[in-house]
Design a protein around this motif. Sequence first.
Motif, PDB file in Angstrom:
ATOM      1  N   ILE A 110       0.864  -1.191   0.000  1.00 24.64           N
ATOM      2  CA  ILE A 110       0.000   0.000   0.000  1.00 24.64           C
ATOM      3  C   ILE A 110       0.896   1.235   0.000  1.00 24.64           C
ATOM      4  CG2 ILE A 110      -1.714   1.314   1.322  1.00 24.64           C
ATOM      5  CD1 ILE A 110      -2.656  -1.445   2.446  1.00 24.64           C
ATOM      6  N   ILE A 111       0.812   2.031  -1.050  1.00 23.25           N
ATOM      7  CA  ILE A 111       1.627   3.255  -1.148  1.00 23.25           C
ATOM      8  C   ILE A 111       0.677   4.442  -1.043  1.00 23.25           C
ATOM      9  CG2 ILE A 111       3.253   4.573  -2.558  1.00 23.25           C
ATOM     10  CD1 ILE A 111       3.890   2.016  -4.096  1.00 23.25           C
ATOM     11  N   ALA A 112       0.938   5.328  -0.080  1.00 23.66           N
ATOM     12  CA  ALA A 112      -0.019   6.406   0.209  1.00 23.66           C
ATOM     13  C   ALA A 112       0.570   7.789  -0.077  1.00 23.66           C
ATOM     14  CB  ALA A 112      -0.458   6.329   1.662  1.00 23.66           C
ATOM     15  N   PRO A 113      -0.301   8.757  -0.366  1.00 27.23           N
ATOM     16  CA  PRO A 113       0.150  10.136  -0.573  1.00 27.23           C
ATOM     17  C   PRO A 113       0.080  10.956   0.709  1.00 27.23           C
ATOM     18  CG  PRO A 113      -2.127   9.993  -1.202  1.00 27.23           C
ATOM     19  CD  PRO A 113      -1.770   8.654  -0.584  1.00 27.23           C
ATOM     20  N   TRP A 114       0.399  12.242   0.564  1.00 28.57           N
ATOM     21  CA  TRP A 114       0.563  13.096   1.742  1.00 28.57           C
ATOM     22  C   TRP A 114      -0.701  13.837   2.140  1.00 28.57           C
ATOM     23  CZ3 TRP A 114      -0.818  17.905   0.156  1.00 28.57           C
ATOM     24  CH2 TRP A 114      -0.665  18.193  -1.196  1.00 28.57           C
ATOM     25  N   GLY A 168      10.090   6.386   4.091  1.00 22.42           N
ATOM     26  CA  GLY A 168      11.105   6.860   3.155  1.00 22.42           C
ATOM     27  C   GLY A 168      10.484   7.456   1.920  1.00 22.42           C
ATOM     28  N   GLY A 169      11.349   7.791   0.957  1.00 21.07           N
ATOM     29  CA  GLY A 169      10.881   8.486  -0.239  1.00 21.07           C
ATOM     30  C   GLY A 169      11.055   7.640  -1.479  1.00 21.07           C
ATOM     31  N   VAL A 170      11.526   8.302  -2.543  1.00 16.61           N
ATOM     32  CA  VAL A 170      11.610   7.615  -3.836  1.00 16.61           C
ATOM     33  C   VAL A 170      12.534   6.373  -3.778  1.00 16.61           C
ATOM     34  CG1 VAL A 170      12.251   7.900  -6.266  1.00 16.61           C
ATOM     35  CG2 VAL A 170      11.000   9.710  -5.085  1.00 16.61           C
ATOM     36  N   PRO A 171      13.741   6.459  -3.155  1.00 20.44           N
ATOM     37  CA  PRO A 171      14.597   5.259  -3.150  1.00 20.44           C
ATOM     38  C   PRO A 171      13.928   4.062  -2.470  1.00 20.44           C
ATOM     39  CG  PRO A 171      15.821   7.189  -2.376  1.00 20.44           C
ATOM     40  CD  PRO A 171      14.398   7.615  -2.512  1.00 20.44           C
ATOM     41  N   ARG A 194       2.177   5.485 -13.280  1.00 22.20           N
ATOM     42  CA  ARG A 194       2.754   4.786 -14.451  1.00 22.20           C
ATOM     43  C   ARG A 194       4.012   4.013 -14.051  1.00 22.20           C
ATOM     44  NH1 ARG A 194      -0.281   8.899 -16.572  1.00 22.20           N
ATOM     45  NH2 ARG A 194      -1.237   8.393 -18.579  1.00 22.20           N
ATOM     46  N   ILE A 195       4.794   4.583 -13.130  1.00 23.77           N
ATOM     47  CA  ILE A 195       6.001   3.882 -12.645  1.00 23.77           C
ATOM     48  C   ILE A 195       5.562   2.619 -11.896  1.00 23.77           C
ATOM     49  CG2 ILE A 195       7.981   4.056 -11.067  1.00 23.77           C
ATOM     50  CD1 ILE A 195       8.008   7.100 -11.619  1.00 23.77           C
ATOM     51  N   VAL A 196       4.529   2.776 -11.076  1.00 22.65           N
ATOM     52  CA  VAL A 196       4.029   1.649 -10.273  1.00 22.65           C
ATOM     53  C   VAL A 196       3.509   0.545 -11.193  1.00 22.65           C
ATOM     54  CG1 VAL A 196       2.198   0.961  -8.652  1.00 22.65           C
ATOM     55  CG2 VAL A 196       3.474   3.095  -8.262  1.00 22.65           C
TER      56      VAL A 196
HETATM   57  P1  NAD Z   1       3.133  11.851  -2.939  1.00 22.98           P
HETATM   58  O1  NAD Z   1       4.123  12.794  -3.533  1.00 22.98           O
HETATM   59  O2  NAD Z   1       3.091  11.688  -1.461  1.00 22.98           O
HETATM   60  O3  NAD Z   1       3.344  10.462  -3.657  1.00 22.98           O
HETATM   61  C1  NAD Z   1       2.570   9.324  -3.362  1.00 22.98           C
HETATM   62  C2  NAD Z   1       3.504   8.166  -3.074  1.00 22.98           C
HETATM   63  O4  NAD Z   1       4.284   7.881  -4.227  1.00 22.98           O
HETATM   64  C3  NAD Z   1       4.469   8.439  -1.926  1.00 22.98           C
HETATM   65  O5  NAD Z   1       4.422   7.374  -1.009  1.00 22.98           O
HETATM   66  C4  NAD Z   1       5.810   8.575  -2.616  1.00 22.98           C
HETATM   67  O6  NAD Z   1       6.866   8.092  -1.829  1.00 22.98           O
HETATM   68  C5  NAD Z   1       5.657   7.735  -3.858  1.00 22.98           C
HETATM   69  N1  NAD Z   1       6.512   8.214  -4.952  1.00 22.98           N
HETATM   70  C6  NAD Z   1       6.730   9.515  -5.302  1.00 22.98           C
HETATM   71  N2  NAD Z   1       7.583   9.564  -6.369  1.00 22.98           N
HETATM   72  C7  NAD Z   1       7.896   8.285  -6.683  1.00 22.98           C
HETATM   73  C8  NAD Z   1       8.723   7.690  -7.710  1.00 22.98           C
HETATM   74  N3  NAD Z   1       9.391   8.426  -8.586  1.00 22.98           N
HETATM   75  N4  NAD Z   1       8.796   6.336  -7.718  1.00 22.98           N
HETATM   76  C9  NAD Z   1       8.119   5.596  -6.835  1.00 22.98           C
HETATM   77  N5  NAD Z   1       7.335   6.110  -5.861  1.00 22.98           N
HETATM   78  C10 NAD Z   1       7.227   7.427  -5.779  1.00 22.98           C
HETATM   79  O7  NAD Z   1       1.656  12.262  -3.330  1.00 22.98           O
HETATM   80  P2  NAD Z   1       1.139  12.914  -4.665  1.00 22.98           P
HETATM   81  O8  NAD Z   1       1.295  11.983  -5.796  1.00 22.98           O
HETATM   82  O9  NAD Z   1       1.632  14.309  -4.798  1.00 22.98           O
HETATM   83  O10 NAD Z   1      -0.416  12.983  -4.268  1.00 22.98           O
HETATM   84  C11 NAD Z   1      -1.244  13.875  -4.843  1.00 22.98           C
HETATM   85  C12 NAD Z   1      -2.036  13.238  -5.971  1.00 22.98           C
HETATM   86  O11 NAD Z   1      -2.748  12.128  -5.450  1.00 22.98           O
HETATM   87  C13 NAD Z   1      -3.067  14.150  -6.564  1.00 22.98           C
HETATM   88  O12 NAD Z   1      -3.098  13.990  -7.960  1.00 22.98           O
HETATM   89  C14 NAD Z   1      -4.364  13.661  -5.939  1.00 22.98           C
HETATM   90  O13 NAD Z   1      -5.507  13.946  -6.718  1.00 22.98           O
HETATM   91  C15 NAD Z   1      -4.098  12.203  -5.837  1.00 22.98           C
HETATM   92  N6  NAD Z   1      -4.896  11.594  -4.779  1.00 22.98           N
HETATM   93  C16 NAD Z   1      -5.823  10.660  -5.105  1.00 22.98           C
HETATM   94  C17 NAD Z   1      -6.622  10.096  -4.117  1.00 22.98           C
HETATM   95  C18 NAD Z   1      -7.661   9.061  -4.414  1.00 22.98           C
HETATM   96  O14 NAD Z   1      -8.127   8.434  -3.469  1.00 22.98           O
HETATM   97  N7  NAD Z   1      -8.049   8.848  -5.669  1.00 22.98           N
HETATM   98  C19 NAD Z   1      -6.442  10.492  -2.796  1.00 22.98           C
HETATM   99  C20 NAD Z   1      -5.476  11.428  -2.497  1.00 22.98           C
HETATM  100  C21 NAD Z   1      -4.701  11.973  -3.508  1.00 22.98           C
END
Ligand code: NAD
Length: 460
Positions: A110-114, A168-171, A194-196
């Motif tokens: 499970i990968i979550a946003p901020w 952690g972050g991207v790494p 797309r990366i995922v």
């Molecule tokens: P974010 O920057 O926190 O990234 C999300 C996750 O992706 C993090 O855990 C991060 O570590 C990982 N990540 C970032 N760059 C990566 C990379 N290059 N390789 C692998 N993993 C990487 O959050 P975000 O993407 O800025 O979130 C905002 C976006 O999320 C908006 O577009 C928002 O609409 C969308 N969002 C969608 C929902 C939903 O339920 N549909 C909910 C919240 C946010």
Amino acid sequence: MDLVKQHVTRAREAFDEGITKPRTWRLEQLRALDALLRENENLIAHALKEDLGKHPTETFLTETSLVRAEIKHTIKHLKRWLAPSYVKPSLAVAPATAYTVLEPLGVVLIIAPWNYPLQLVLAPLVGALAAGNAAVIKPSELAPETSRLLASLIPAYLDERAVKVVEGGVPETTALLEQKFDHIFYTGNARVARIVMAAAARNLTPVTLELGGKSPVYVDGSVDVKVTAQRIVWGKFINAGQTCVAPDYVLVSQDVEAELVEQLIAAVQDLYGHDIEHNTHYGRLINDAHFDRIVGLMGPENGRIVVGGEHNKTHKYVGPTVLVDVPHTAPLMSEEIFGPLLPVLPVADEDEAISIITSKEKPLSLYVFSEQKHVRKKFLQDTSSGAVTFGLPIAHLAIPDLPFGGVGESGVGAYHGKRSIEVFSHEKAVVSKPLSPDTLALVYPPFHPKKLGIVRKLLG
Ligand code: NAD
């Protein structure tokens, strides 16, 4: 990155040992997760205040209470959801019993946003655990206080053998994506999605992608404009506009444009007062980079500000801002805003609104404010989006029996309630046929016209 590998291996061992499969284990985990939320309300409120300037009430409403409702609903229905689902066997194989069972997938990521850094980790986790999986969780590094708190609380409450947190972050995310999972549940932006998905493809791992986009609002003259404005302002400026389903832009039929703008200005003042910068009921932007991006979207090429526009980098504060005279080609109209700016654009009627909406990527949500039946029907039939609501921005996600997810660029798959269990399960087909009478004798070779005649009759 050895730790990442170690966590995944341990979680896999726990799953393979069968720890996560009994329903009693699943229910224990859900109750423990509920206790985590109940017993640590102050710590959670503090973390969210630090990360996003959220008011404790907003944290309760949009983070903890949503997850707790999901837990309660799941505990109540889990037995029924997991029961075999019987189907009528076709005549070709009758007599037989046919049904499906839901089996756990294994180890899920499970990968979550901020932006809702607690809810968007734990709501999918409810489904993953209820479905009997082991889980590895990656909170967002951009909400560091919440990430740290989850990393300390989760091992204290949940079964440490089967639930792992990787901070952690991207790494770290990259290292996780190199491991093999049985499902990847990603919430965030479409670029990383797309990366995922590319990483998942290497192992044929199924994915759920919960993304965002520009969720439009349509308003016409048939509605109570004051209440409409208040609902739009509430849905837009909650969490300082950093909500995936926040109203992104408003298309208003030109006969009520002036009235709507006037009511939006009044609603901002009604909900947040005049000294919003010092109002603790209004959130802050997540970091300097997002602050700069949002302030960059307020230039004159994006129209004219009628309320808001004030900002202060020290507090990452940008006031609730409404803009008019916005060109359709403005930067504000070409990317997801994901902050407290609300462009309002006039349209001739619902047909023009629909053609603007369908010229863009399919949104996560579409909000229609119209009392006219034929207008509602047109939006339902002629547009595609994750959800459509009439008169209610953002709160549709609080109904656990509705799927929450996007379509096209706004996401792949959906969850909440029973659908979360389905996301994290394999629906296995089961058939049981008695050996006697041996009805299959009719289809065994050697073939014979007489036998074929009977089969044809049976199969109709
Ligand atoms: P974010 O920057 O926190 O990234 C999300 C996750 O992706 C993090 O855990 C991060 O570590 C990982 N990540 C970032 N760059 C990566 C990379 N290059 N390789 C692998 N993993 C990487 O959050 P975000 O993407 O800025 O979130 C905002 C976006 O999320 C908006 O577009 C928002 O609409 C969308 N969002 C969608 C929902 C939903 O339920 N549909 C909910 C919240 C946010």
